[in-house]
Design an enzyme around this catalytic site. Structure first.
Site, short mmCIF file in Angstrom:
data_model
loop_
_atom_site.label_atom_id
_atom_site.label_comp_id
_atom_site.label_asym_id
_atom_site.label_seq_id
_atom_site.Cartn_x
_atom_site.Cartn_y
_atom_site.Cartn_z
N GLY A 57 2.07 5.00 0.90
CA GLY A 57 1.93 5.97 1.98
C GLY A 57 1.48 5.35 3.29
N ALA A 105 10.89 0.35 -2.19
CA ALA A 105 10.83 -0.90 -2.95
C ALA A 105 10.79 -0.59 -4.44
CB ALA A 105 9.61 -1.72 -2.53
N GLY A 149 7.21 1.13 3.06
CA GLY A 149 8.39 1.25 2.19
C GLY A 149 8.09 1.09 0.71
N SER A 150 6.88 1.51 0.29
CA SER A 150 6.52 1.30 -1.12
C SER A 150 7.44 2.10 -2.06
CB SER A 150 5.06 1.67 -1.37
OG SER A 150 4.84 3.04 -1.10
N SER A 151 7.81 3.33 -1.68
CA SER A 151 8.64 4.12 -2.60
C SER A 151 10.06 3.55 -2.66
CB SER A 151 8.64 5.61 -2.23
OG SER A 151 9.15 5.80 -0.94
N PRO A 185 0.84 -1.20 0.00
CA PRO A 185 0.00 0.00 0.00
C PRO A 185 0.88 1.26 0.00
CG PRO A 185 -0.04 -1.08 2.16
CD PRO A 185 0.75 -1.97 1.24
N ASP A 213 14.84 2.62 4.44
CA ASP A 213 13.82 1.91 3.65
C ASP A 213 14.45 1.13 2.52
OD1 ASP A 213 12.13 3.35 5.27
OD2 ASP A 213 10.75 3.86 3.65
O1 PMV Z 1 6.81 6.02 6.14
P1 PMV Z 1 8.02 5.47 5.50
O2 PMV Z 1 7.93 4.03 5.15
O3 PMV Z 1 8.49 6.27 4.33
O4 PMV Z 1 9.19 5.51 6.60
C1 PMV Z 1 9.88 6.67 6.85
C2 PMV Z 1 10.88 6.47 7.95
C3 PMV Z 1 11.45 7.80 8.48
O5 PMV Z 1 12.38 7.47 9.51
C4 PMV Z 1 10.35 8.66 9.08
C5 PMV Z 1 12.16 8.59 7.38
C6 PMV Z 1 13.46 7.94 6.93
O6 PMV Z 1 13.87 8.26 5.79
O7 PMV Z 1 14.07 7.19 7.68
#
Ligand code: PMV
Length: 296
Positions: A87, A95, A91-93, A85, A136
């Site tokens: 957002g 991946a 870690g979709s972006s 999913p 990520d």
């Molecule tokens: O919400 P996500 O999967 O993009 O995780 C971001 C994690 C953060 O620590 C908030 C930002 C980062 O780049 O580490």
């Protein structure tokens, strides 16, 4: 002219067990790869760069196009299919970035080192949010369970033993904006620095007790309270954390940037927790920490 070049690549999603946000500022975080991911296939075409979904429909999100265009020139069709999913802190972006780097290297017949994948994927992910820690895409690239720390010399990635517990994942149904949340935390520094320092200590303690679901659960609850205090949680996420604990999880927290996304609830035995959540109309799914990919 020979047959058009093609390439393919894939990468997994991730869940941050503990340490998000503080990891941007050099504290450690622990993350685990999940058994869902993103696949990219690309082929040479006549004309402009095209980005399409698994069914061939155009994907028009300008940030997505911009991210793809950092790596792929005109004259290619890039097909993206993802089980992650968007957002939701999974870690979709990242991946997508890693799968894209791998597909591009495959199309050109190149073999990339793990560092090469990391560096190129980092550049792509910067288009999604300006100051990524790199956690990520480190996990997207290698899977497994890792401690990650951003240092001036580069990322420090330490594989950790895979624990025996499971995470029940609850989707808040809200979408967090990682770029805005990371920028907001940055703007509240240095006032919140002691909270970020404490998140770093929680991570170090969690690593010491990683195999103990009760100890890690307690630390997840403290980590969640700290994420509330730095201003990245929502009432819905807080309700889901409380519900998960009432339903038998040893601890729970938001995972990822916050502002929406998912809550992870830790348990040695997910079935009764899932059943108790279901009785309250909450539908979770189970993610188990999995071993690293062979070719990280
Ligand atoms: O919400 P996500 O999967 O993009 O995780 C971001 C994690 C953060 O620590 C908030 C930002 C980062 O780049 O580490």
């Amino acid at each position: 002219m020979g047959s058009p070049l093609t390439g393919r690549g894939s990468a997994g999603g991730k869940l941050i067990l503990c340490g998000e946000h503080a990891v941007v500022y050099g504290h450690p975080a622990i993350a685990l790869g999940v058994d869902r991911g993103t696949r990219v296939t690309m082929r040479e075409v006549d004309g402009a760069l095209r980005v399409v979904d698994a069914d061939g429909h155009a994907l028009d999100d300008p940030r997505l196009r911009e991210a793809v265009a950092t790596l792929i020139p005109e004259g290619w069709e890039v097909r993206v299919s993802s089980e992650l999913p968007i957002g939701r802190g999974m870690g979709s972006s990242a991946a997508l970035a890693v799968a894209l780097v791998r597909a591009e290297a495959d199309a050109r017949g190149l073999t990339l080192t793990a560092e090469g994948v990391h560096e190129r994927a980092f550049a792509v992910e910067r288009k999604f949010h300006g100051n990524p820690s790199g956690i990520d895409h480190a996990v997207a690239a290698r899977g497994g369970v890792v401690r990650y720390r951003r240092t001036l010399e580069g990322p420090e990635i330490t594989p950790l033993p895979v624990p025996d517990w499971a995470l029940v994942v609850l989707d808040s149904g809200e979408e967090g904006n990682t770029a805005a949340l990371v920028a907001g935390v940055g703007a509240r520094r240095p006032g919140i620095d002691p909270l970020l320092d404490r998140i770093g200590e929680v991570v170090t303690e969690a690593e010491k007790h990683l195999h103990d679901p009760v100890a890690v659960g307690r630390l997840l609850l403290e980590n969640h309270a700290l994420l509330v205090a730095i201003g990245v949680s929502t009432p819905r996420l807080n309700d889901l954390v409380a519900a998960a604990v009432q339903c038998g999880a040893t601890g729970a927290k938001l995972a990822g940037a916050g502002g929406g996304g998912v809550v992870i609830a830790l348990t040695a035995d997910p079935a009764p927790v899932l059943a108790a959540l279901r009785a309250r109309g909450l539908h979770g799914f189970v993610c188990r920490p999995s071993p690293a990919r062979a070719e990280a």
